[in-house]
Design an enzyme around this catalytic site. Sequence first.
Site, PDB file in Angstrom:
ATOM      1  N   HIS A 151       7.863  -6.594  -4.659  1.00 12.93           N
ATOM      2  CA  HIS A 151       7.929  -5.878  -3.528  1.00 12.93           C
ATOM      3  C   HIS A 151       9.966  -5.533  -2.869  1.00 12.93           C
ATOM      4  CE1 HIS A 151       3.744  -4.725  -2.201  1.00 12.93           C
ATOM      5  NE2 HIS A 151       4.007  -4.487  -3.736  1.00 12.93           N
ATOM      6  N   GLY A 162       5.015   3.655  -8.030  1.00 10.27           N
ATOM      7  CA  GLY A 162       5.223   2.493  -6.768  1.00 10.27           C
ATOM      8  C   GLY A 162       5.298   2.706  -5.307  1.00 10.27           C
ATOM      9  N   GLU A 163       5.774   2.588  -4.281  1.00 13.77           N
ATOM     10  CA  GLU A 163       5.091   2.706  -3.500  1.00 13.77           C
ATOM     11  C   GLU A 163       5.880   2.970  -2.369  1.00 13.77           C
ATOM     12  OE1 GLU A 163       4.198  -0.319  -4.290  1.00 13.77           O
ATOM     13  OE2 GLU A 163       2.491   0.076  -5.268  1.00 13.77           O
ATOM     14  N   ALA A 187      -2.525   9.355 -15.232  1.00 13.06           N
ATOM     15  CA  ALA A 187      -1.648   7.993 -15.559  1.00 13.06           C
ATOM     16  C   ALA A 187      -1.670   6.918 -17.053  1.00 13.06           C
ATOM     17  CB  ALA A 187      -1.613   6.795 -14.190  1.00 13.06           C
TER      18      ALA A 187
END
Length: 321
Positions: A38, A105-106, A176
């Site tokens: 992160h 991802g974010e 996914a």
Amino acid sequence: MTRYGYFLSSEEFTPHELLDQARMAEEAGFEGLAISDHFHPWNDEQGESPFVWSMIGALSQVTSLPVTTLVTCPTVRMHPVINAQAAATAAVLTGGAFRFGLGSGEALNEHILGDGWPDADVRLDMLEEAVEVIRKLFSGDRVTHRGTHYTVQNARLYTIPDQPAPLYISGFGPRAAELAGRIGDGFVTMQPDAALVERFRKSGGEGKPVVGGLKVCWDTDRRRAVRTVHRLWPNEQLPGELPQILPTPEHFEQASTLVTEGMIADAVVCGADPDEHVEAVAAYARAGFDEVYVNQIGPDQRHFFDFYQSTVLPRLTAATS
């Protein structure tokens, strides 16, 4: 036979605390380490976010356990070429015991350079192309690539392991899971969802490892454990696509005001009941997972490791051997 590892939370702990936890995990009998990648924590209460590649280098010097990123987004914040170099070096430092977990991802971590945050379908296309670039570079050959999302010109990795690091693809939905089966060396998903595992297997994932993880909060006082989780990790109970699209820790804090302590008590293993801990982890083994990583929320790491070493891990091993 399912393997049980420890999940290092980069969002909650300092680099030195993570190294201490890695040592304790190996002493307690955990068989591997996972670590989050992160740029930001999910909220300011968690309060940390060390650079994962520095951490993996340090981990390689204090433990012999294999290390897996759960997970790195290789598409926006760092170009796939740089991710490939980082992963190759990590694999060399760990003596081939590094596994590269990859996901779409974010926004929380990937918007920081000012790039737009794509829709989910575009993010998966970007992930697929990034995997293609990374695999080409892992060969040690000189690579030129001109694709839809990435351009690479005359790039070559000179420091590579004897065998390329396996690429484990993360996913939480059918598309996914199918992508992971088609392009991945393994599949990462965080719920013990047997149907999703089956979809991965039928899409090309037969014989490939399935990896999952969960958070718990060991404490002799269950009510205190619930409060600890509610303070540090309420974001775990946010529904749907919110975790992928909210851009800042402040937005997560705002959304998390909707999460109650009762929701935490119903969803997270809190307290010191060994049956509850064993059941929560064993659910992944029953769903067909090959590796499960457990993370202890909060400061009482030593008692957690003692509890798992003496009580939980022996029961899990006996149940799945």
